[in-house]
Design a protein around this motif. Structure first.
Motif: not given
Length: 904
Positions: A149, A180, A207
């Motif tokens: 990310r 996302h 996550l």
């Protein structure tokens, strides 16, 4: 390890043996995996590793000596069966470090009698880095994926995610960028076996939960693996290029993920480099977006219970090769949204449907084609054996045969098939011919066993084999030559452990031998006989003694040469393997279309969704196998009507078990099949490309997040309403049924309005809230449809036909009766229903409760008629009838007699 850290088991302990000291040192360097420590013919495990492995594998836990005053737990597995045990451990989520002896024991003894054979970890085995044939499912890709990310990026939002995934067994390497909102769907599409991500990301609860729900084995790595500032250089170094420009353009997130996955490969493969393809950027916008819930609800690749059997993939798979099966699964997981590409695939299926003789010949050839892509990967990683070389040989043979079979069509060859044939034409066929000549048809599994090179391939090898396998014949021939040359029939060549091979002749007949001492060298004089040797015999003896070792050395030398030739031609071999897979999939889908009466759909960029005579492929297949009733086909038209440019919503009412859910799912599956490039189970189909598919069907809770069934339903519905657009297809079943009646009705009402006014999606909405049918008068693109049923003698008959209109009742009590609820419960339900139907549904609940007594206080309703006293004449008459002993006329007369007994 039994509660002790690697540091506490330091080899400095005076009581530690040299072997155990070596083990502890290697284990300390590999603390996060089970250590397979090679000792002779076994891989041994010690301490906590042994305890874990014995429990996971069901093998005996023993003890070996002591360490720091405590017994050392130990277990082991045979080297020859290690793959089977590795498979079980990997399936249970364990990682294994394989530690091999890297030194000959004889060399170790030279350093001293107590010296330990040198050992090193040669490989870290993880779920995503498998290449062994026995550890892999031939029909599925084995993806390793990296997730990273970065803040900012080319996509909208505060953060962007980079994905990179490879299959080490085939060399596939792809990257993409996502956000996302799409992340869960992208993970579900690839379905990686192992997911690597930075340890700091894994500490984020949301996550981490998302990663865990992907079903992948999670492998945290240091953040440095994903350093985007050095990513370009690391990729260029791996592929041996100065710039990545020739591979395409990649975002920073994609480069970061790609560098991370390469770092992990270098860590686990310890110097060996798998033959990866250059990274290919897969744009997420090129595939139909299908979120995890929709994939699960539609049972695309697995059923809700996790089984392959019964899924759509298992139902449509007619492929005959491992590569073809994997490609089919990949296409099903990511249907296309580009019309031209979809049409190219349809052209290929149509071509093989029209050319049945060619298709069946091709499929017969492909059945014998091994998995070249995976064999190539094992050879490049130095894990290959003779059977892998044979697989390449047979695969290239199949490629040549397929070229001949597909080059004789009078019709124009579609673009996809032409491209596949071009890759087969570029295959290294000369190398294939050499491999066929070199490798025996049934070689051993391991090259170290020898005996895999064919006779007549290498003259030196044939001679050594003759010496090794037929030494007596060779000696006998030499003896015959000497005997004939010297005229001594009594001359013999013999052997003993002192002299080895020698020539023996009676002392009285040795004049010719002693006359030529330069040739016949005296070795020993016996009573009545003399023994000699010659340079020729000594050389032959030496050759015989070393023939086995030398023949194996020549075979290994030939193996290495052939393996290197295969690696050098790797790109062409990969392309040929992919070409065979494409042809396999196209021919298989044509076979499916012929067997199951599927038709070519019309796919375009419109908003159409017009299905005539659509069927559910899995349910239809199950009905055929059971030999029961035939599947009832139904139409669905969600496309724009005259003067409109967006699709419609169908509101479907009707009883349970009547087929509403099947109808909903079959239309979603038809869209998936059409856009993956297959023909569809329908009489006709016109589909405007679906960019996103959403399905909210069924009920399940989410205990991991503390969510009830209704909460899960609302979360999934929220995702649909927040993401669906006018190109989406939405399937909703029983929204709002998990809460109070009026709450649920209100939610369902508002959901339909939102789909109609905001999302403007094509949608199928099934419900038991009959009140919602009134919305059709208010919403112009909402149409009512119902599942027709028929009542007969108080029983409900499901016709499974979707017709215009609205249901006036749900027949829930009739379904409950069919399910086997006690008769008293069914009767009481009918009584309560009658009273409810007489009430104003909007009256306060307490008034209704006052008027309806509690269930427990009401006696079961009396039977409709008291049983007749005495024996029943009909029963008695039936008891006297033997159907197997009656003629048709007698049976008819008996029926008239029974009829007369029932007349009152």
């Amino acid at each position: 390890m039994s509660g002790q850290s690697a540091q506490s088991l330091a080899p400095a302990d005076a009581k530690v043996t040299p072997m155990m000291a070596q083990f502890l040192e290697i284990k300390a360097a590999n603390p996060d995996s089970l250590l397979f420590y090679r000792m002779g013919d076994f891989y041994e495990l010690f301490f906590e590793d042994a305890e874990i492995a014995s429990a996971a594998l069901g093998i005996t836990l023993t003890k070996r000596g002591k360490h720091q005053g405590e017994d050392i737990p130990m277990c082991g597995v045979p080297v020859h069966a290690a793959d089977d045990y590795l498979q079980k451990l990997i399936a249970k989520g364990h990682r294994v470090s394989v530690c091999e002896q890297t030194e000959d024991p004889a060399e170790a003894k030279k350093r001293g009698s107590k010296s330990v054979v040198r050992r090193e970890v040669i490989r870290l085995v993880t779920p995503g880095t498998l290449t062994e044939e026995r550890l892999l499912d031939a029909s599925s890709y084995n993806y390793l994926m990296a997730l990273t990310r970065l803040k900012g990026g080319s996509l909208q939002g505060d953060a962007v995610y980079g994905l990179a995934w490879i299959d080490m067994s085939t060399g596939t390497f792809q990257v993409s960028e996502t956000d996302h909102q799409r992340l869960a769907a992208d993970l579900a599409q690839v379905s990686p076996r192992e997911l690597i991500l930075a340890d700091n990301l894994l500490q984020e609860s949301e996550l981490r939960l998302l990663a865990e729900q992907s079903g992948s084995a999670l492998s945290p790595v240091p953040r440095a693996f994903f350093d985007s500032s050095t990513a370009t250089d690391r990729l260029a170094h791996y592929f041996g290029v100065k710039t990545l420009d020739g591979f395409g353009t990649f975002s920073r997130a994609e480069l970061s993920a790609a560098a991370g996955i390469l770092s992990y490969i270098e860590k686990t493969q310890l110097g060996e480099r798998p033959p990866l393809d250059p990274p290919v950027r897969e744009a997420g916008t090129g595939r139909m977006l299908i979120d995890p819930a929709t994939r699960a609800n539609l049972e695309l690749s697995r059923t809700l219970s996790g089984e392959k059997q019964g899924s759509l993939l298992a139902t449509i798979d007619r492929t005959v090769t491992g590569g073809g099966s994997r490609l089919l699964a990949s296409r099903l997981a990511g249907p296309l949204i580009h019309v031209e590409a979809i049409q190219h695939r349809h052209d290929s299926v149509g071509f093989f449907l029209d050319n049945e003789i060619m298709r069946e010949g091709l499929r017969q050839t492909l059945k014998g084609a091994p998995d070249m892509a995976r064999a190539l990967s094992r050879i490049a990683l130095n894990r290959g054996g003779p059977r892998d070389i044979l697989a390449i040989a047979q695969g290239l043979e199949a490629a040549r045969a397929v070229l001949d079979q597909t080059g004789s069509s009078p019709a124009e060859i579609p673009a996809e098939i032409a491209a596949a044939r071009a890759s087969l034409e570029q295959a290294p066929h000369e190398l294939g011919a050499e491999l066929v000549a070199a490798i025996k048809k049934e070689p051993p599994l391991l090259k170290r066993d020898g005996g895999f090179i064919s006779s007549d391939f290498n003259a030196d090898l044939d001679e050594l084999r003759a010496l090794r396998d037929e030494s007596r014949k060779v000696i006998a021939k030499l003896q015959a030559d000497y005997s004939e040359e010297l005229g001594l029939r009594s001359l013999k060549i013999k052997h003993n452990n002192v002299l080895g091979w020698f020539i023996e002749a009676p002392s009285a007949q040795t004049e010719k031998l002693t006359a030529d001492p330069g040739r016949f060298i005296h070795r020993q004089t016996m009573a009545g006989a003399m023994r000699f040797t010659t340079t020729e015999l000594a050389d032959l003896e030496s050759k015989i003694a070393s023939a086995g070792e030398r023949s194996l050395a020549i075979e290994l030398e030939i193996f290495d040469r052939l393996a290197q030739a295969i690696i050098d031609a790797g790109d062409a071999i990969k392309a040929a393997a992919q070409g065979l897979s494409i042809l396999d999939v196209s021919a298989a889908l044509a076979k499916l279309a012929q067997e199951e009466n599927h038709v070519r759909p019309t796919v375009d960029d419109s908003r159409a969704f017009d299905i005539k005579g659509g069927r559910h492929p899995v349910v239809e297949r199950a009905l055929k196998k059971s030999g029961g009733e035939s599947f009832v086909a139904n139409d669905a038209d969600l496309g724009p009507q005259s003067g409109e440019d967006i699709g419609h919503i169908w509101l479907i009412t009707g009883p349970n078990m009547a087929g509403k859910s099947t109808f909903l799912r079959q239309n979603a599956l038809i869209a998936v099949l059409a856009q993956m490039g297959a023909f569809v189970p329908a009489a006709e189909a016109h589909i405007g490309v679906v960019d996103r598919l959403f399905s909210r069907v069924g009920a399940a809770d989410d205990l991991a997040r503390g969510r009830s069934t209704f909460m899960v339903e609302m979360v999934e519905t929220a995702a649909i309403l927040n993401q669906a657009g006018d190109r989406s297809l939405v399937i909703l079943d029983e929204i709002g049924r998990g809460t109070a009646t009026f709450d649920g009705l209100s939610i369902a009402w508002a959901t339909i309005e939102h789909l109609h006014e905001v999302n403007r999606s094509r949608a199928l909405f099934a419900t038991h809230y009959h009140e919602l049918t009134a919305l059709s008068a208010k919403l112009g693109r909402l149409s009512n449809a119902t599942v027709s049923v028929k009542e007969w003698n108080g029983e409900v008959i499901f016709l499974h036909e979707i017709v215009p209109g609205a249901a006036d009742r749900s027949y829930g009590i009739q379904v409950a009766k069919l399910a086997g609820l006690p008769a008293t419960v069914v009767a009481r339900s009918q009584q309560v229903l009658s009273q409810l139907e007489e009430q104003d549904r909007r009256s306060p609940a307490e008034n209704l409760i006052d008027e309806l007594p509690l269930f427990a206080s009401i006696a079961p309703p009396p039977p409709s008629a008291a049983p007749a006293a005495g024996p029943d004449p009909v029963t008695e008459a039936l008891g006297e009838i033997d159907p197997d002993d009656m003629t048709p006329r007698e049976a008819l007369e008996a029926l008239y007699q029974l009829k007369s007994l029932t007349v009152r």
